[in-house]
Design a protein around this motif. Sequence first.
Motif: not given
Length: 345
Positions: A221-222, A229-234, A244-246, A249-253
Amino acid sequence: MSIRVLVVDDSGFFRRRVSEIINADGRMEVVGSASNGREAVEMNASLKPDVITMDYEMPVMDGITAVRTIMAQQPVPILMFSSLTFEGARVTLDALDAGALDFLSKNFDAVAKGTAEVKKALTDKIAAVARKQSRVLSEASPAPTVSARPARSKPVGKTDVVVIGTSTGGPAALQTLFKSIPAGFQTPIVIVQHMPGSFTKAFAERLNGMSPLIVKEAEDGDVLKNGHVYVAPGGMQLMVDKRNGGSIHIHESDQRINYKPSVDIAFASAAKHFPRSTLAIVLTGMGSDGKEGARLLKSSGSTIWAQDEESCVIFGMPLAVIKEGLNDEVLALQDIGPRLSKELG
């Protein structure tokens, strides 16, 4: 000719199992083992190995001090063994700053069982960093390499997001890059660095401490903001879209996907939601993650830069993109930050 490896760890059991795995691979052999950092420094000088595997918590001299000493006296590619904890992440990042090229998780159970996955991860990384050493030693008469630039360069136009993909050698490369991007940079940046879940928060904090930009581990949701700068969570997958203008979204792999996070997935989402307005940058790393995502970005009209071979620790990921003719430019690492500032600052 075999890759000559020095194994350094204060656990006799761990040294023995790691040595057995290495010696079972026809490409390499263990030429010595050390139980502390001081022994490692001395044996590096006498044995001149091609690669060292190094623990960080040892008596007499710890691993980070040993890495600094070795890199000052007689540099050699070093792989750190790291615990998968937040504190382990901080220590490993210190080791990478000191000169280690990459790291592996220190999992006693997995090493004891000697699973095919563990064996492949260890031996493939040793082989990859050994190639880096071979290239350094042969710089006096280099072999022909991939063309440094495509026939035509593509100017960077309107850019809504910069997405950077990297793996082996990435932490040091990203620190170099972000030190050269000044405050006031006006485009959101997303980083996809192959790292365990316990590492990415510590890495984001480290980048934030050395960059005038605001760096954080990305959360679902960021909203993409200029100068952030946004670092993708491991261990997860990151996608961008235009809500929201950009936003992020983070999801399970999916367990079938090798990389968590995956550069291909992040690139593909940018190609879908930000066609013609994404700048993708492929930095140092093993394998070819990012190639298929770059193909989609290229088709969508976006711009792709690749790091050059000379400044890469491992040229695999940029080379995969370059071989397919998907890149618009090939740039030395030290030129990427200033070029970003010039084009998008």
